[in-house]
Design an enzyme around this catalytic site. Sequence first.
Site, mmCIF file in Angstrom:
data_model
loop_
_atom_site.group_PDB
_atom_site.id
_atom_site.type_symbol
_atom_site.label_atom_id
_atom_site.label_comp_id
_atom_site.label_asym_id
_atom_site.label_seq_id
_atom_site.Cartn_x
_atom_site.Cartn_y
_atom_site.Cartn_z
ATOM 1 N N GLU A 39 3.440 -14.949 8.828
ATOM 2 C CA GLU A 39 4.682 -14.848 9.601
ATOM 3 C C GLU A 39 4.361 -14.607 11.082
ATOM 4 O O GLU A 39 3.298 -14.071 11.417
ATOM 5 C CB GLU A 39 5.505 -13.668 9.054
ATOM 6 C CG GLU A 39 6.816 -13.441 9.786
ATOM 7 C CD GLU A 39 7.767 -12.487 9.055
ATOM 8 O OE1 GLU A 39 7.344 -11.810 8.100
ATOM 9 O OE2 GLU A 39 8.958 -12.434 9.455
ATOM 10 N N GLU A 188 15.400 -13.588 2.293
ATOM 11 C CA GLU A 188 16.094 -12.299 2.135
ATOM 12 C C GLU A 188 17.519 -12.396 2.681
ATOM 13 O O GLU A 188 17.926 -11.641 3.568
ATOM 14 C CB GLU A 188 15.297 -11.152 2.773
ATOM 15 C CG GLU A 188 13.942 -10.975 2.096
ATOM 16 C CD GLU A 188 13.191 -9.680 2.402
ATOM 17 O OE1 GLU A 188 13.594 -8.926 3.298
ATOM 18 O OE2 GLU A 188 12.182 -9.424 1.711
ATOM 19 N N GLU A 311 6.669 -12.891 -1.646
ATOM 20 C CA GLU A 311 6.205 -11.754 -0.834
ATOM 21 C C GLU A 311 5.823 -10.634 -1.796
ATOM 22 O O GLU A 311 6.679 -10.139 -2.538
ATOM 23 C CB GLU A 311 7.286 -11.263 0.140
ATOM 24 C CG GLU A 311 7.502 -12.206 1.304
ATOM 25 C CD GLU A 311 8.449 -11.651 2.368
ATOM 26 O OE1 GLU A 311 8.505 -10.420 2.554
ATOM 27 O OE2 GLU A 311 9.122 -12.479 3.005
ATOM 28 N N GLN A 360 0.341 -9.979 4.025
ATOM 29 C CA GLN A 360 0.307 -11.312 4.593
ATOM 30 C C GLN A 360 -1.148 -11.707 4.808
ATOM 31 O O GLN A 360 -2.049 -10.904 4.580
ATOM 32 C CB GLN A 360 1.097 -11.340 5.880
ATOM 33 C CG GLN A 360 2.591 -11.010 5.702
ATOM 34 C CD GLN A 360 3.433 -11.358 6.920
ATOM 35 O OE1 GLN A 360 2.993 -11.925 7.882
ATOM 36 N NE2 GLN A 360 4.711 -10.959 6.845
HETATM 37 O O1 AHR Z 1 6.496 -9.183 5.239
HETATM 38 C C1 AHR Z 1 7.271 -8.452 6.146
HETATM 39 C C2 AHR Z 1 8.756 -8.613 5.911
HETATM 40 O O2 AHR Z 1 9.103 -8.077 4.671
HETATM 41 C C3 AHR Z 1 9.282 -10.021 5.838
HETATM 42 O O3 AHR Z 1 9.527 -10.564 7.095
HETATM 43 C C4 AHR Z 1 10.562 -9.859 5.086
HETATM 44 O O4 AHR Z 1 10.910 -11.008 4.364
HETATM 45 C C5 AHR Z 1 10.296 -8.661 4.200
HETATM 46 O O5 AHR Z 1 11.314 -7.740 4.263
#
Ligand code: AHR
Length: 507
Positions: A39, A188, A311, A360
Amino acid sequence: MPFPSVVAAQESRAEATVSVRADQPGPQIAPEVFGQFAEHLGTGIYGGIWVGRGSRIPNDEGYRRDVLAALKAINVPMVRWPGGCFADEYHWRDGIGPSNKRPVKVNTNWGGVNEDNSFGTHEFMGFAERLGAKSYVSLNVGSGTPAESSQWVEYLTAPSGTTVLAKERARNGRAAPWQVAYLGIGNELWGCGGNMRAEYAADLTNQYAQFAKAGGQKPLKIASGPSDANYEWTETMMKLSGKYIDGLGLHFYTRPRDKNWEDKGAALAFPEREWASTLAHTLEMDEYITKHSAIMDKYDPQKRVMLAVDEWGTWYDPAPGSNPGFLQQQNSLRDALVAALNIHIFAKHADRVRMAAIAQMVNVLQAMLLTDGARMVKTPTYWAFDLYKPWQGATTLAADVTSPWYHKDEFALPAVSVSAVRDTGGQVHVALVNIDPNRAVPVSVSLSGVQPAAASGRIITAAAMDAHNSFDQPDVVAPAPFTGAQFGNGAITATLPAKSIVVLELR
Ligand code: AHR
């Protein structure tokens, strides 16, 4: 039929018994279960992956060479981009054309820093291509329009020389279309993607999915799914959108102190209680997948729609001294065990979980790699992914374990977890995790359907629960050969050191 995997824990036992039945194959594990999430957040992209062509940090057309090489070595199969929360504020046109003409905006979700858009569509798709990974592009549903999304998909996928957007893509340096494997329909949507009710999100999902046309390609459309135990969301999305989508996301973050997002617990120097609570919490993934899958089964008994755990991973308090909006954290042996346990859970649910993305990839949350200027270090999680490479595309094998318990305060967990597979080349692999941080556990593995003549193994372990790799000491946690497995009477015996992951290859 669900794939059998039984964990029985017995108080009185000091030893674990495992049975691996190679003659009872289950579903195949999609390689994309080992996918990653990148991200625009902190130094996840800028500095972590992308340093730009003019950088003194060794790079290949702007991509860090060390990072590319490390990621290639673990066969990253898929990358999800550009968010996360960032995706629902991302306007793709900001990230195309000459870099110095791209608008500078503010990353309102993550630290309020400037986003210069120098990493955009061409840079991301080039990154995925260099890795040999599939691309997962998340569309902006929260603050975009169906037209904007559909034009982005056209820009990505329209055959060469066909449409106005294909020609614009060519003028920007890329004549041929890219292959897009997955399209995320928002992120989300119940939260940072727009605080929507499930019914409204489902209507928008159907609308965006309808207009995301990819020429001859058929990217799989992944709806914004629930987090944790939000079963109502799954019910509504499957009821109203099930026939228009190919996957439903699931987000679940493991926190040592899971009741409060303001006080999650530290990545390092944590008490044993937080070792236990973290591992106990991460095992909830099994329950969430089981229950969301049961709801999906009602609407989709053929399991056409995947549950995409797009995620997952640990989320701790930010590293001391770091920008809290950058979600930087160290990564220790505990994270390697979290990764291993989740891989076992995904393998168990391989029929429904056909894609996942750890959060991530670089420098953010449970990262594979950490960078600081020109330096890079591989984390214990990276090494766990390395050990489990044979699981990519492998066939699951029935495996049961009877294990002693590990107790700490109110937490009681089976000490040993197992996963067994037959890899794409026919070799059988058995992974054994001992989560007890204090006691080694003798284990006896009975085998049917395979008669190995030899076994080789690798282990990840360390002396301290929070052992980790730093830029000054990059090899504290790394795989070592495991030579402790003995054969006899159709079984393997070994002693699993405290807090260890052992992966055996039977030959
Ligand atoms: O991974 C960090 C954040 O966590 C992401 O941007 C979001 O989708 C989640 O709440």
